[in-house]
Motif scaffolding. Structure first.
Motif, PDB file in Angstrom:
ATOM      1  N   GLY A 208     -19.332  61.242  16.119  1.00  0.00           N
ATOM      2  CA  GLY A 208     -20.253  62.135  16.816  1.00  0.00           C
ATOM      3  C   GLY A 208     -20.991  63.021  15.837  1.00  0.00           C
ATOM      4  N   LYS A 209     -20.921  64.351  16.047  1.00  0.00           N
ATOM      5  CA  LYS A 209     -21.659  65.291  15.215  1.00  0.00           C
ATOM      6  C   LYS A 209     -20.724  66.184  14.402  1.00  0.00           C
ATOM      7  CE  LYS A 209     -25.572  65.517  18.414  1.00  0.00           C
ATOM      8  NZ  LYS A 209     -26.452  66.410  19.223  1.00  0.00           N
ATOM      9  N   THR A 210     -19.469  65.779  14.234  1.00  0.00           N
ATOM     10  CA  THR A 210     -18.485  66.599  13.538  1.00  0.00           C
ATOM     11  C   THR A 210     -18.588  66.406  12.032  1.00  0.00           C
ATOM     12  OG1 THR A 210     -16.972  66.409  15.405  1.00  0.00           O
ATOM     13  CG2 THR A 210     -16.028  67.117  13.304  1.00  0.00           C
ATOM     14  N   ASN A 211     -18.628  67.517  11.300  1.00  0.00           N
ATOM     15  CA  ASN A 211     -18.615  67.488   9.839  1.00  0.00           C
ATOM     16  C   ASN A 211     -17.527  68.466   9.390  1.00  0.00           C
ATOM     17  OD1 ASN A 211     -19.139  67.796   7.035  1.00  0.00           O
ATOM     18  ND2 ASN A 211     -21.268  67.202   7.370  1.00  0.00           N
ATOM     19  N   GLU A 212     -16.316  67.946   9.220  1.00  0.00           N
ATOM     20  CA  GLU A 212     -15.173  68.807   8.946  1.00  0.00           C
ATOM     21  C   GLU A 212     -15.309  69.531   7.616  1.00  0.00           C
ATOM     22  OE1 GLU A 212     -11.480  66.826   9.332  1.00  0.00           O
ATOM     23  OE2 GLU A 212     -11.806  66.241  11.437  1.00  0.00           O
ATOM     24  N   GLY A 213     -15.887  68.885   6.612  1.00  0.00           N
ATOM     25  CA  GLY A 213     -16.039  69.524   5.313  1.00  0.00           C
ATOM     26  C   GLY A 213     -16.909  70.769   5.389  1.00  0.00           C
ATOM     27  N   GLU A 214     -18.048  70.663   6.076  1.00  0.00           N
ATOM     28  CA  GLU A 214     -18.941  71.816   6.221  1.00  0.00           C
ATOM     29  C   GLU A 214     -18.295  72.902   7.077  1.00  0.00           C
ATOM     30  OE1 GLU A 214     -22.756  70.725   7.623  1.00  0.00           O
ATOM     31  OE2 GLU A 214     -23.358  69.740   5.757  1.00  0.00           O
ATOM     32  N   ALA A 215     -17.639  72.508   8.171  1.00  0.00           N
ATOM     33  CA  ALA A 215     -16.990  73.486   9.041  1.00  0.00           C
ATOM     34  C   ALA A 215     -15.914  74.249   8.283  1.00  0.00           C
ATOM     35  CB  ALA A 215     -16.398  72.788  10.261  1.00  0.00           C
ATOM     36  N   ARG A 216     -15.130  73.547   7.462  1.00  0.00           N
ATOM     37  CA  ARG A 216     -14.071  74.193   6.689  1.00  0.00           C
ATOM     38  C   ARG A 216     -14.671  75.173   5.677  1.00  0.00           C
ATOM     39  NH1 ARG A 216     -12.476  70.097   4.260  1.00  0.00           N
ATOM     40  NH2 ARG A 216     -11.367  69.252   6.056  1.00  0.00           N
ATOM     41  N   PHE A 217     -15.749  74.778   5.031  1.00  0.00           N
ATOM     42  CA  PHE A 217     -16.386  75.663   4.061  1.00  0.00           C
ATOM     43  C   PHE A 217     -16.907  76.937   4.742  1.00  0.00           C
ATOM     44  CE2 PHE A 217     -20.087  77.364   1.938  1.00  0.00           C
ATOM     45  CZ  PHE A 217     -19.654  77.466   0.622  1.00  0.00           C
ATOM     46  N   ILE A 218     -17.534  76.787   5.917  1.00  0.00           N
ATOM     47  CA  ILE A 218     -18.079  77.947   6.633  1.00  0.00           C
ATOM     48  C   ILE A 218     -16.960  78.911   7.017  1.00  0.00           C
ATOM     49  CG2 ILE A 218     -19.221  78.669   8.772  1.00  0.00           C
ATOM     50  CD1 ILE A 218     -20.849  76.055   8.587  1.00  0.00           C
TER      51      ILE A 218
END
Length: 246
Positions: A208-218
């Motif tokens: 889908g639209k999940t980007n775990e790397g970016e979410a974790r960084f934020i």
């Protein structure tokens, strides 16, 4: 104004308020009656009220149907307004359209192109040829008036919402450097630099639209900011994040 309003005007305004609250979503069996009540009350109160502010659908729903009823009608965010705003314009002696063609406009998603053409041919056949295409569901009121009154456009160049570095990208890419950012941040509001480009090495889109790397960084960046005692309001921000499940 409230002090000068006569008892009759106050009663009419209260009747209007009650009728509009009863309309609700407008799908009930009594909604037509409440709409009539609202229009009747507004007609009694409108001579004493110099300015009415409401969404487009409320105009047809609750104001008297009378051409030129208002000296001036202003359509704000007109680039995001579709043709449902036209009934409001019919009530105007003068019109002011405020919008931005760089913003999101109506898309007309899910509408059949052939059906649109058929309806336009049936009901807009007598319109000026240049105007008719601007009256489709995927065009905005701003699009229509930009064509009809092409000679009367004025660009508002002074920008008060964002400080210069924040609006710089939009100013360069979309407005040809014509905007003039005028907001000057207080010392306590300044962040230098205000924008930082970051390359998230493990960022990738999953299902889908999940980007775990970016979410974790934020999340990690937010935690670092709110734990920094030099950041004003960090305790309050941290509390807000806790309250919202952040």
């Amino acid at each position: 104004m409230a002090e000068k309003a006569t008892p009759a005007v106050r009663s009419a305004l209260e009747a209007y308020r009650v009728a509009v609250s009863r309309i609700g979503k407008g799908t009930g069996v009594r909604a037509p009656r409440f709409r009539r009540d609202a229009r009747d009350a507004a007609e009694r109160a409108s001579p004493a009220i110099p300015c009415w502010i409401m969404p487009h659908y409320r105009v047809s729903e609750s104001l008297p149907v009378s051409l030129g009823e208002f000296d001036l009608v202003i359509i704000d965010e007109a680039s995001q307004s579709d043709l449902t705003a036209l009934p409001a314009l019919l009530r105007a002696k003068k019109v002011l359209i405020v919008g931005d063609d760089q913003q999101v406009s109506p898309e007309g998603v899910g509408l059949e192109e052939e059906k649109i053409r058929s309806l336009m041919g049936q009901f807009l056949g007598n319109q000026v040829g240049l105007y008719r295409p601007q009256m489709s569901p995927d065009k905005s009121v701003y699009d229509l008036f930009k064509v009809v009154f092409a000679q009367g456009q004025i660009m508002l160049r002074e920008h008060f919402r964002c400080v210069g570095p924040i609006i710089e990208y939009s100013k360069r890419e979309f407005y040809n450097h014509q905007l003039r950012p005028l907001r000057m941040p207080r010392t306590s509001e300044r962040l230098d630099p205000p924008l930082i480009d970051v390359h998230v090495l493990d960022g990738q889109r999953g299902n889908g639209k999940t980007n775990e790397g970016e979410a974790r960084f934020i999340l990690e960046e937010i935690q670092r900011i709110v734990s920094d005692p030099q950041m004003p309001g960090s305790a309050r921000v941290g509390q807000d994040l806790t309250n919202t499940g952040g």
